[in-house]
Design a protein around this motif. Structure first.
Motif, mmCIF file in Angstrom:
data_model
loop_
_atom_site.group_PDB
_atom_site.id
_atom_site.type_symbol
_atom_site.label_atom_id
_atom_site.label_comp_id
_atom_site.label_asym_id
_atom_site.label_seq_id
_atom_site.Cartn_x
_atom_site.Cartn_y
_atom_site.Cartn_z
ATOM 1 N N ALA A 139 42.378 -20.058 -43.263
ATOM 2 C CA ALA A 139 41.269 -19.563 -44.195
ATOM 3 C C ALA A 139 41.201 -20.973 -45.074
ATOM 4 N N ALA A 140 42.008 -21.638 -45.585
ATOM 5 C CA ALA A 140 41.997 -23.034 -46.463
ATOM 6 C C ALA A 140 41.408 -24.016 -45.538
ATOM 7 N N GLN A 141 41.618 -24.018 -44.279
ATOM 8 C CA GLN A 141 40.931 -25.165 -43.625
ATOM 9 C C GLN A 141 39.451 -24.959 -43.358
ATOM 10 N N ILE A 142 39.245 -23.482 -42.857
ATOM 11 C CA ILE A 142 37.522 -23.240 -43.232
ATOM 12 C C ILE A 142 37.109 -23.540 -44.269
ATOM 13 N N LEU A 143 37.645 -23.022 -45.596
ATOM 14 C CA LEU A 143 36.998 -23.369 -46.793
ATOM 15 C C LEU A 143 36.669 -24.832 -47.164
ATOM 16 N N ARG A 144 37.836 -25.563 -46.721
ATOM 17 C CA ARG A 144 37.699 -27.023 -46.842
ATOM 18 C C ARG A 144 36.599 -27.621 -45.840
ATOM 19 N N ASN A 154 49.921 -26.674 -48.271
ATOM 20 C CA ASN A 154 50.238 -27.360 -49.625
ATOM 21 C C ASN A 154 49.119 -28.125 -49.991
ATOM 22 N N PRO A 155 48.605 -29.363 -49.404
ATOM 23 C CA PRO A 155 47.568 -30.265 -49.777
ATOM 24 C C PRO A 155 46.322 -29.650 -49.933
ATOM 25 N N LEU A 156 46.241 -28.189 -49.240
ATOM 26 C CA LEU A 156 44.879 -27.597 -49.391
ATOM 27 C C LEU A 156 44.614 -26.763 -50.480
ATOM 28 N N CYS A 157 45.819 -26.148 -50.635
ATOM 29 C CA CYS A 157 45.759 -25.186 -51.995
ATOM 30 C C CYS A 157 46.422 -25.511 -53.177
#
Length: 358
Positions: free
Chosen positions: A115-120, A50-53
């Motif tokens: 994937a969200a962690q990689i993009l961040r 949730n906090p990443l997207c």
């Protein structure tokens, strides 16, 4: 197997719940949304996603409130554009989920979180690289001018120290040592913006040319290895060429700082064939005279056009063509009763019947 991929993903994500064993994961998948362990796993993944997207949907209900849980789960998967549409619609309709569907959801949520962690991390890395580049340049300026490091200081104070130091150094130099700048006028914000655009266009053009030259260099060096003798020295050629090749960059390094630092002496154009330049570039090779070489042609004025592929079209002359049913054939000169170009010794059909001979 799918469960093995899920366990690997959960270990990489730092999950320390009860479903880190394959047997426990399969048991929870069989229970589906009725399993508290499976719902807790999905809630854990969503809470970190949730906090990443910035998700609008979340999982707050449990197996005790199945209707709300189904609505939340289906809404969450639809917001994330889950590719398993049939299984998602089955949740909303209140159908029984298969263990394979529950494993698919767990794998999808864990993959989305990865994937969200990689993009961040990529965004943070790019930002830190840009900040590090600016700080590195500023620190290099301070080291060159023997100033303290800019860490912890305000930007205005650092630039004021740099300007004051540079002015003192310039005053100590002999007259005309620094030279007059090429850009001797103040530009407005709109002019600087246009100047940046011009520089970007030129950098793009020069990058294209540099890529072409580097590709030509690669092809030329590659052609050197075609001979049988060179094939035995491929490793030594690569060791000599690769370090120099990797040092070549197609991107242009010219920016606005070079424009501000340019002096008027750069505007003096001197021909390479002038006497002053030839004194520095002359060598023994220039004194070697070549003898007569074979003429390779290539002069446009001596090139003749190629012959036409077909003869030019001409209007039919009078007297050609058919002259009637019993007349001549025209160009062939044949007739119904024999003769003509298509008639052999025995006619076209090998017989001597004059009526049907060509």
């Amino acid at each position: 197997m799918m469960e093995c991929d899920i366990l690997d993903s959960l270990e990489q994500l730092g999950y320390d719940g009860p479903l880190l064993e394959e047997k426990a994961l399969l048991t929870a998948a069989e229970g589906g949304l009725s399993s508290p362990e499976y719902v807790d796993l999905c809630r854990w993944l969503v809470s970190r996603l949730n906090p990443l997207c910035g998700l609008e949907e979340s999982i707050t209900s449990g197996p005790g409130d199945m209707d709300s849980l189904q609505v939340e789960m289906s809404g969450l998967l639809k917001e994330l554009h889950c590719p398993h549409e049939e299984a998602v619609s089955r949740i909303l309709k209140g159908g029984v989920l298969k263990p394979k569907d529950c494993l698919k959801f767990a794998l999808f949520l864990s993959s989305e979180l990865q994937a969200a962690q990689i993009l961040r991390s990529m965004r943070l890395s790019d930002k830190s690289q840009n900040e590090n580049a600016v700080f590195r340049d500023l620190r290099s300026i301070c080291e060159t001018l023997s100033l303290p490091e800019p860490g912890g200081q305000e930007a205005a104070g650092v630039f004021f120290q740099v300007q004051e130091k540079v002015e003192k150094i310039v005053e100590c130099l002999p007259n005309g040592s620094a030279g007059n700048p090429v850009l001797n006028k103040s530009l407005s914000s709109e002019q600087w913006r246009k100047l940046h655009g011009i520089n970007n266009d030129l950098s793009s053009e020069y990058e294209c040319r540099r890529r072409m030259l580097i590709k030509r260099l690669d092809v030329t060096v590659q052609s050197f290895g075609w001979s049988d003798r060179a094939k035995e020295k491929v490793d030594s050629m690569a060791m000599a060429y690769q370090p120099r090749r990797h040092s070549l960059r197609p991107q242009s390094t010219v920016d606005m700082a070079e424009l501000l630092a340019a002096r008027e002496d750069l505007c003096n154009v001197v021909k390479t064939s002038s006497g002053s330049m030839r004194e520095k570039t002359v060598c023994a090779v220039n004194k070697i005279l070549m003898g007569r070489v074979p003429d390779r042609g290539g002069r446009p004025s001596e090139i003749h056009p190629p012959p036409p592929e077909m003869p030019p079209w001409q209007k039919r002359q009078d007297g050609s063509g058919w002259k009637g049913r019993g007349g001549n054939w025209g160009r062939g000169g044949g007739s119904w009763r024999g003769g003509g170009r298509n008639q052999g010794r025995h006619g076209r059909y090998g017989g001597k019947r004059g009526r049907y001979q060509y």
